[in-house]
Design an enzyme around this catalytic site. Sequence first.
Site, PDB file in Angstrom:
ATOM      1  N   LYS A   1      14.507   8.891  -5.312  1.00 49.48           N
ATOM      2  CA  LYS A   1      13.368   8.040  -5.709  1.00 49.48           C
ATOM      3  C   LYS A   1      13.503   7.529  -7.138  1.00 49.48           C
ATOM      4  O   LYS A   1      12.973   6.478  -7.487  1.00 49.48           O
ATOM      5  CB  LYS A   1      12.066   8.828  -5.533  1.00 49.48           C
ATOM      6  CG  LYS A   1      11.943   9.432  -4.139  1.00 49.48           C
ATOM      7  CD  LYS A   1      10.649   9.256  -3.508  1.00 49.48           C
ATOM      8  CE  LYS A   1      10.505   9.808  -2.105  1.00 49.48           C
ATOM      9  NZ  LYS A   1      11.642   9.905  -1.249  1.00 49.48           N
TER      10      LYS A   1
ATOM     11  N   GLU B   1       5.817   9.613 -14.052  1.00 49.29           N
ATOM     12  CA  GLU B   1       5.263   8.253 -14.089  1.00 49.29           C
ATOM     13  C   GLU B   1       3.817   8.311 -14.567  1.00 49.29           C
ATOM     14  O   GLU B   1       3.153   9.339 -14.403  1.00 49.29           O
ATOM     15  CB  GLU B   1       5.219   7.637 -12.681  1.00 49.29           C
ATOM     16  CG  GLU B   1       6.523   7.341 -12.041  1.00 49.29           C
ATOM     17  CD  GLU B   1       6.325   6.817 -10.631  1.00 49.29           C
ATOM     18  OE1 GLU B   1       7.259   6.188 -10.128  1.00 49.29           O
ATOM     19  OE2 GLU B   1       5.261   7.046 -10.011  1.00 49.29           O
TER      20      GLU B   1
ATOM     21  N   ARG C   1      14.416   3.306   7.344  1.00 53.91           N
ATOM     22  CA  ARG C   1      14.358   3.656   8.772  1.00 53.91           C
ATOM     23  C   ARG C   1      13.237   2.849   9.405  1.00 53.91           C
ATOM     24  O   ARG C   1      12.451   2.235   8.688  1.00 53.91           O
ATOM     25  CB  ARG C   1      14.041   5.142   8.906  1.00 53.91           C
ATOM     26  CG  ARG C   1      12.659   5.477   8.370  1.00 53.91           C
ATOM     27  CD  ARG C   1      12.250   6.926   8.488  1.00 53.91           C
ATOM     28  NE  ARG C   1      10.846   7.095   8.142  1.00 53.91           N
ATOM     29  CZ  ARG C   1      10.398   7.270   6.890  1.00 53.91           C
ATOM     30  NH1 ARG C   1      11.255   7.313   5.904  1.00 53.91           N
ATOM     31  NH2 ARG C   1       9.105   7.380   6.636  1.00 53.91           N
TER      32      ARG C   1
HETATM   33  C1  MV4 Z   1       1.716   7.818  -6.928  1.00 50.87           C
HETATM   34  C2  MV4 Z   1       0.302   7.766  -6.897  1.00 50.87           C
HETATM   35  C3  MV4 Z   1      -0.361   7.411  -8.086  1.00 50.87           C
HETATM   36  N1  MV4 Z   1       0.359   7.141  -9.205  1.00 50.87           N
HETATM   37  N2  MV4 Z   1       2.388   7.529  -8.044  1.00 50.87           N
HETATM   38  C4  MV4 Z   1       4.016   8.850  -3.798  1.00 50.87           C
HETATM   39  C5  MV4 Z   1       4.526   9.447  -2.523  1.00 50.87           C
HETATM   40  C6  MV4 Z   1       3.502   8.983  -1.578  1.00 50.87           C
HETATM   41  N3  MV4 Z   1       3.519   9.654  -0.312  1.00 50.87           N
HETATM   42  C7  MV4 Z   1       2.250   9.247  -2.338  1.00 50.87           C
HETATM   43  N4  MV4 Z   1       2.572   8.793  -3.641  1.00 50.87           N
HETATM   44  C8  MV4 Z   1       1.776   8.437  -4.684  1.00 50.87           C
HETATM   45  N5  MV4 Z   1       2.418   8.130  -5.821  1.00 50.87           N
HETATM   46  C9  MV4 Z   1       1.711   7.204  -9.167  1.00 50.87           C
HETATM   47  N6  MV4 Z   1       2.398   6.919 -10.293  1.00 50.87           N
HETATM   48  C10 MV4 Z   1      -0.372   8.049  -5.705  1.00 50.87           C
HETATM   49  C11 MV4 Z   1       0.363   8.384  -4.596  1.00 50.87           C
HETATM   50  C12 MV4 Z   1      -0.355   8.676  -3.371  1.00 50.87           C
HETATM   51  C13 MV4 Z   1      -1.073   9.854  -3.294  1.00 50.87           C
HETATM   52  C14 MV4 Z   1      -1.047  10.755  -4.352  1.00 50.87           C
HETATM   53  C15 MV4 Z   1      -1.786  11.901  -4.239  1.00 50.87           C
HETATM   54  C16 MV4 Z   1      -2.528  12.173  -3.102  1.00 50.87           C
HETATM   55  C17 MV4 Z   1      -2.520  11.314  -2.057  1.00 50.87           C
HETATM   56  C18 MV4 Z   1      -1.788  10.139  -2.120  1.00 50.87           C
HETATM   57  C19 MV4 Z   1      -1.767   9.232  -1.049  1.00 50.87           C
HETATM   58  C20 MV4 Z   1      -1.040   8.065  -1.153  1.00 50.87           C
HETATM   59  C21 MV4 Z   1      -0.331   7.773  -2.333  1.00 50.87           C
END
Ligand code: MV4
Length: 489
Positions: free
Chosen positions: A117, A201, A293
């Site tokens: 990533k 990040e 995918r």
């Molecule tokens: C984030 C984010 C907020 N800020 N990155 C990355 C993997 C993906 N499955 C979820 N991701 C996220 N990356 C930054 N810089 C918010 C998410 C995010 C999320 C984070 C915590 C709990 C639930 C989430 C659901 C979708 C996205």
Amino acid sequence: MSKIKKVLIANRGEIALRIIRACRELNIKSLAIFSEVDIAGIWVRKADEAYPIVGNPVEAYLNYKKIIDIAKRNKCDAIHPGYGFLSENADFAAACSEAGIIFIGPKAEHIELFGDKMASKVAMKKVGVPVLEGINEPISDIAEGERISKEIGFPVIIKAAFGGGGRGMRIVYKEQDFKELFESATNESMKYFGRDEMFIEKFVQNPRHIEVQIVADKYSNVVHLGERDCSIQRRHQKVIEIAPSPRLNHETREKIYKIAVEGVKKIGYESVGTVEFLVDEDDNIYFIEMNTRVQVEHPVTEVISGIDIIQRMIEIAEGDKLKYTQDEISFKGFAVEFRINAEDPKLNFMPRVGKITNYMAPGGPGVRLDTSLYSGYDIPSNYDSMVGKLIVYSLTWEGTVKKAKRALDEFFIDGIATNIPLHRAIVCDSDFQEGKFNTGYLDEKLEKFNLDAIDFMQEEEQKLQKLQDMLQDIKSNNQFIPKGGEFLY
Ligand code: MV4
């Protein structure tokens, strides 16, 4: 261009059946592999040929040397990995090519690149794709991590470069919590992925999770098939996916398409793929990762575009040029996918499999069901709890929501518990109906939805009894006497 004649499907369940269907319509033979516990799987019988892999039921779909050997011995000229299992294993893709077998998917180098990533962000940033502020090389020690986080400004999010499904990810709101959260994220990454490279990040509060479906051939032709809103997640597992996003404005939509297509074209990507973004409350767009995918949720894109993504994937692997230019692709209406999981709302959605004793699938206009369930099927406990996907679609968002409620009310599965009552609670929620949701939506409302789900389950359980009472009343009193004047239900 080499015409594929027989495909080995290195997967199981609904996606195996989905690939068989695509092959059948292309007059391509299909060979299903199956573990000992999957012998009753309907896809095993629907494939043209089937081949058992004895031993550990999960290993069966991961042992790529054995799978390639079966492909060669049964004269399969291609392998489709589906999603999960080996679908993002670069070594497998390379091994297929070395064995002279077409891997239906992207180049191994891109599977490798986007499996990291951090490296993904560096590569996409280089081709002009917006990424989040942060550090995109492994954090060497806690002090460096704290220093960088202070520069970025809290809250920050710690992520595992080789993570997935939310594992190895921690949100840090205060400096004093950094050390403990960094260590727990690193340990979790080592435990689940055997890797400890972590990056940081700026954390985006309550973003929407918007992904763009990409289709790219071997001649640098790249098109998008619109976007999907996957914000409704529980513990980083998508629960509902929607195409198009009901509340993305036109300008942001066109911008995210352009970013995704141009970025993928510059990378030289081939096959289908999904570019995942976060969109914040000011409509800022940030690339987070790329999936190399076909995704679980591809059907919502198929029904609004009319394009069979699995067949396009196979044709690209055969060396065909894309069938459509971007101008020839149009989207119609809205589609919602409900992931049907064998989990019990009364046990906090704990996975609980069993034997399907009675089963009636929903149907009618605008309803699609991708599943391998059937009446009498004994669901094995060795795999993921997702046993199907209900996709509903209509011309308007309001119409799609109404249809979703009707189809979910209609779905009848006895013998196992499912999350269908949770889906029914969500489609009855006014915020959902108005498209007011982001990644925090389900966590905020889950407790209420769980109670609603249990109420739905109780109503269902009482229905048959009420009918039997009514019948008994009529038979003994020669008429039905409503007790307290209520209607039957
Ligand atoms: C984030 C984010 C907020 N800020 N990155 C990355 C993997 C993906 N499955 C979820 N991701 C996220 N990356 C930054 N810089 C918010 C998410 C995010 C999320 C984070 C915590 C709990 C639930 C989430 C659901 C979708 C996205």
